[in-house]
Design an enzyme around this catalytic site. Structure first.
Site, PDB file in Angstrom:
ATOM      1  CD  GLU A 253      -1.816   2.120   1.438  1.00 18.07           C
ATOM      2  OE1 GLU A 253      -1.351   2.968   0.758  1.00 18.07           O
ATOM      3  OE2 GLU A 253      -1.574   2.486   2.926  1.00 18.07           O
ATOM      4  CB  CYS A 287      -2.470   6.236   2.456  1.00 19.04           C
ATOM      5  SG  CYS A 287      -3.593   5.081   3.428  1.00 19.04           S
TER       6      CYS A 287
END
Length: 480
Positions: A253, A287
């Site tokens: 990720e 994020c």
């Protein structure tokens, strides 16, 4: 302030210690006060840790499912019973306010509990071998087995729950796991290790190895005994890991530059509230944070006015105060970088609506308009409390501009029109679309990951278990 004591052997098997002459100082970014020191493990120490964990992988694979479940449920219960202790630790070593930290603890409890639930649901399927001529006397199917040893590299912004998202599925699926936590926030991972030992996890199955990435990272990434890597972090580091890892499974990720789209039929007050939280949660070091908002022309003035007003009301200050909405960035250096990006955008023609003030590691919630196409703030992930607002003619222009980055993690869409919502869901190049929520919405059971440069594979407990296991086919040829 409380000083945490971290034992040098923590994270390693009992009876084994690693000589660590150097220490990592863990400091509170709010005032630079020393919280704790932890061992700075060397490359040699990481090599020893991997060797021990490879033996732990054999133990993990042979551990009955009911024992894995018991350990995971026991861990979740222990974290829940020490909620305030974990929350204070998260708030002290990182950027989160105490209220944000409590929510992270609650999510980590959920992540570990879901891992226990999913441990009993790792299943295979039967295969109809007689679908091909000659297969009439064959019977079988497939099942899933653990990869062995998982190497996990975690960031600073969710120092407990992002570790839980790697450790929980690894333990549930019968793997051993080594966590290399961020050097600035290793304490929550070490505390999780301690709790899992109390819950009965065999010591060699889960290790936490604090150390500087430049010293220990390559050993973990390249070691042949490490059969899978689970990484959360920046794109550049992700590319290096892929280049060095060799033939093994990799799940990543890698962040994003998340858009939100506000159409003219949306509930504006709800959209503003969601996007404010999405932009400034954890000082924007997330994020999933909202970085770009595209608003239809007809409602743009009202949205901008409400959004700037709410951003100016955001309370910045002491992380441990119940009244504080936002704390500092993780380091003064990071706050200075964000300030440089904002000043660069203003120099290029952007308009500063509010914020833009630097004070040590603090940076005030910042709203920009007129950010030019191609600006770094439009293209890259700022990872700070900065958001850019853009007027657009219609949904068509919004989706085209939203897709105009190399990232694609999640997006938010605000509209009351189901047809428009479904159209945007299909056309946005992202791993998840949140309708009438900002991009910053996630539950820990859902598949989580992105497209393009936002990553490889999916997290979310059940989906991470899929990444951490292999498929084995079994076929019996029966007598005629």
């Amino acid at each position: 302030m409380k000083m945490w004591t971290i034992h040098d052997k923590m994270g390693f098997s009992p009876g084994h210690s690693v000589e660590c002459k150097n220490r990592i100082e863990v400091r509170d970014p709010q005032d630079d006060s020393l919280i704790a020191t932890v061992p700075a493990v060397t490359a040699e120490g990481m090599q020893k840790a991997v060797d021990r964990a490879a033996e732990g992988a054999k133990i993990a694979a042979e551990t009955p499912v009911h024992q894995r479940i018991s350990v995971l449920y026991g861990t979740a219960d222990r974290i829940a019973s020490r909620r305030e202790e974990f929350a204070t630790l998260i708030a002290r070593e990182g950027s989160k306010t105490i209220r944000e930290a409590r929510k992270e603890v609650d999510r980590a409890v959920e992540t570990i509990r879901i891992s226990g639930e999913e441990a009993r649901r790792i299943q295979g399927e039967t295969i109809s071998f007689d679908q091909m001529p000659g297969g009439e006397n064959r019977l079988g199917g497939f099942y899933r087995f653990p990869v062995g040893l998982v190497g996990a590299i975690t960031p600073f912004n969710d120092p407990l729950n992002l570790v839980a998202h790697k450790v929980g599925p690894a333990v549930a699926s019968g793997n051993a796991v080594i966590v290399k936590p961020a050097s600035v926030t290793p304490l929550s991972a070490l505390k999780l290790w301690e709790v899992m030992q109390e819950a009965g996890l065999p010591a060699s199955v889960f290790s936490v190895v604090p150390g500087r990435g430049t010293e220990v990272g390559d050993i973990l990434v390249q070691h042949r005994s490490v059969r899978m890597l689970s990484f959360t972090g920046g794109v550049d580091a992700g590319r290096e890991i892929v280049r060095k890892a060799g033939v093994k499974k990799v799940s990543m990720e890698l962040g994003s530059n998340c858009p939100a789209i506000v159409l003219d039929d949306a509930d504006l007050s709800s959209a503003v509230e969601s996007c404010i939280s999405g932009a400034f949660w954890a000082a924007g070091q997330n994020c999933l944070k909202v970085q770009r908002i595209y608003i239809e022309d007809s409602c743009y003035p009202d949205f901008l006015e409400q959004f700037v007003f709410c951003a100016q009301q955001y309370r910045v200050g002491n992380k441990l105060s119940e009244e504080t909405d936002m704390g500092p960035l993780i380091t003064r250096r990071e706050a200075e970088r964000v300030d440089r990006w904002v000043k660069e955008a203003i120099k290029e023609g952007a308009t500063l609506c509010c914020g833009g003030k630097l004070d040590g590691a603090y940076y005030t919630p910042t709203v920009l308009t007129d950010v030019p196409e191609g600006s770094r703030l439009e293209r890259e992930e700022v990872f700070g409390p900065v958001v850019c607002l853009y007027p657009v003619r219609d949904a068509e222009e919004a989706v085209q501009r939203a897709n105009r980055t190399d990232f694609g993690l999640q997006a938010g869409v605000f509209t009351r029109d189901l047809d428009k919502a479904f159209n945007l869901v299909q056309r946005l190049d992202v791993g998840g679309v949140m309708v009438n929520d900002s991009s910053d919405y996630r539950i820990d059971a859902m598949p989580f990951g992105g497209v393009k440069q936002s990553g490889l594979g999916r997290e979310g407990v059940r989906f991470a278990i899929g990444e951490m296991t292999e498929t084995k086919v079994v076929c019996f040829r029966l007598g005629s």
